[in-house]
Design a protein around this motif. Sequence first.
Motif, PDB file in Angstrom:
ATOM      1  N   VAL A 163      52.751  39.029  59.282  1.00  0.00           N
ATOM      2  CA  VAL A 163      52.080  37.925  59.970  1.00  0.00           C
ATOM      3  C   VAL A 163      50.687  37.711  59.392  1.00  0.00           C
ATOM      4  O   VAL A 163      50.253  36.572  59.206  1.00  0.00           O
ATOM      5  CB  VAL A 163      52.046  38.193  61.490  1.00  0.00           C
ATOM      6  CG1 VAL A 163      51.124  37.236  62.201  1.00  0.00           C
ATOM      7  CG2 VAL A 163      53.448  38.109  62.057  1.00  0.00           C
TER       8      VAL A 163
ATOM      9  N   SER B  82      61.871  42.468  64.970  1.00  0.00           N
ATOM     10  CA  SER B  82      61.957  41.327  64.071  1.00  0.00           C
ATOM     11  C   SER B  82      62.785  41.622  62.831  1.00  0.00           C
ATOM     12  O   SER B  82      63.174  40.714  62.121  1.00  0.00           O
ATOM     13  CB  SER B  82      60.551  40.916  63.638  1.00  0.00           C
ATOM     14  OG  SER B  82      59.969  41.965  62.881  1.00  0.00           O
TER      15      SER B  82
ATOM     16  N   LEU C   3      55.714  38.701  66.636  1.00  0.00           N
ATOM     17  CA  LEU C   3      54.960  39.728  67.359  1.00  0.00           C
ATOM     18  C   LEU C   3      55.181  39.710  68.870  1.00  0.00           C
ATOM     19  O   LEU C   3      54.803  40.640  69.564  1.00  0.00           O
ATOM     20  CB  LEU C   3      53.465  39.580  67.056  1.00  0.00           C
ATOM     21  CG  LEU C   3      53.067  39.764  65.597  1.00  0.00           C
ATOM     22  CD1 LEU C   3      51.568  39.637  65.445  1.00  0.00           C
ATOM     23  CD2 LEU C   3      53.560  41.098  65.047  1.00  0.00           C
TER      24      LEU C   3
ATOM     25  N   ARG D 101      54.095  33.591  64.215  1.00  0.00           N
ATOM     26  CA  ARG D 101      53.382  34.794  64.684  1.00  0.00           C
ATOM     27  C   ARG D 101      53.855  35.178  66.079  1.00  0.00           C
ATOM     28  O   ARG D 101      54.115  36.343  66.378  1.00  0.00           O
ATOM     29  CB  ARG D 101      51.873  34.522  64.689  1.00  0.00           C
ATOM     30  CG  ARG D 101      51.048  35.677  65.193  1.00  0.00           C
ATOM     31  CD  ARG D 101      49.567  35.306  65.153  1.00  0.00           C
ATOM     32  NE  ARG D 101      48.748  36.446  65.461  1.00  0.00           N
ATOM     33  CZ  ARG D 101      48.072  36.584  66.605  1.00  0.00           C
ATOM     34  NH1 ARG D 101      48.133  35.642  67.530  1.00  0.00           N
ATOM     35  NH2 ARG D 101      47.346  37.646  66.810  1.00  0.00           N
TER      36      ARG D 101
ATOM     37  N   PRO E 138      55.802  44.191  60.780  1.00  0.00           N
ATOM     38  CA  PRO E 138      55.623  42.801  61.204  1.00  0.00           C
ATOM     39  C   PRO E 138      54.161  42.360  61.266  1.00  0.00           C
ATOM     40  O   PRO E 138      53.849  41.206  60.972  1.00  0.00           O
ATOM     41  CB  PRO E 138      56.271  42.757  62.584  1.00  0.00           C
ATOM     42  CG  PRO E 138      56.599  44.134  62.966  1.00  0.00           C
ATOM     43  CD  PRO E 138      56.486  44.999  61.766  1.00  0.00           C
ATOM     44  N   ASP E 139      53.244  43.267  61.621  1.00  0.00           N
ATOM     45  CA  ASP E 139      51.825  42.905  61.654  1.00  0.00           C
ATOM     46  C   ASP E 139      51.336  42.471  60.276  1.00  0.00           C
ATOM     47  O   ASP E 139      50.630  41.476  60.136  1.00  0.00           O
ATOM     48  CB  ASP E 139      50.968  44.071  62.156  1.00  0.00           C
ATOM     49  CG  ASP E 139      51.147  44.332  63.630  1.00  0.00           C
ATOM     50  OD1 ASP E 139      51.426  43.364  64.371  1.00  0.00           O
ATOM     51  OD2 ASP E 139      51.002  45.486  64.039  1.00  0.00           O
TER      52      ASP E 139
END
Length: 124
Positions: free
Chosen positions: A24, A15, A123, A119, A20-21
């Motif tokens: 989000v 991304s 992900l 999301r 990224p977790d």
Amino acid sequence: MTGPSPEQPGGPRRSGLRNPDKAVRGLGAGTLSLEALVLLLAIQPIRVVGGDLSGAAIGAIVALAVACVVLAGMMRRSWAWHAGTVVQGLLLLSGLLHWSLLVLGVIFSLVWAYAWHVRRVILG
């Protein structure tokens, strides 16, 4: 001839975010926090402009706002996104108590659906 593939060889699509977790989770928590704030701030204008707001409707608003704040703090849990979806459904259902809650429910359900979309894109 096609352009470069978004897939990296040997791994999933990246991304471009460092974490990224976390990004989000922040999106979900921010969305729910904003929803809680709007719900609580909407009580008085609904009472003044929208007519009679029953005690049950005010109780539903406060309960949903508290649920949003609690879920915003629990976005690390995998079930929190699903629980957030349930909150959106409950807000739509509270439209039976006052029409303006249905309007808020539609707006925030669309925002929540967009957060789910982001999301899924980030992900995978």
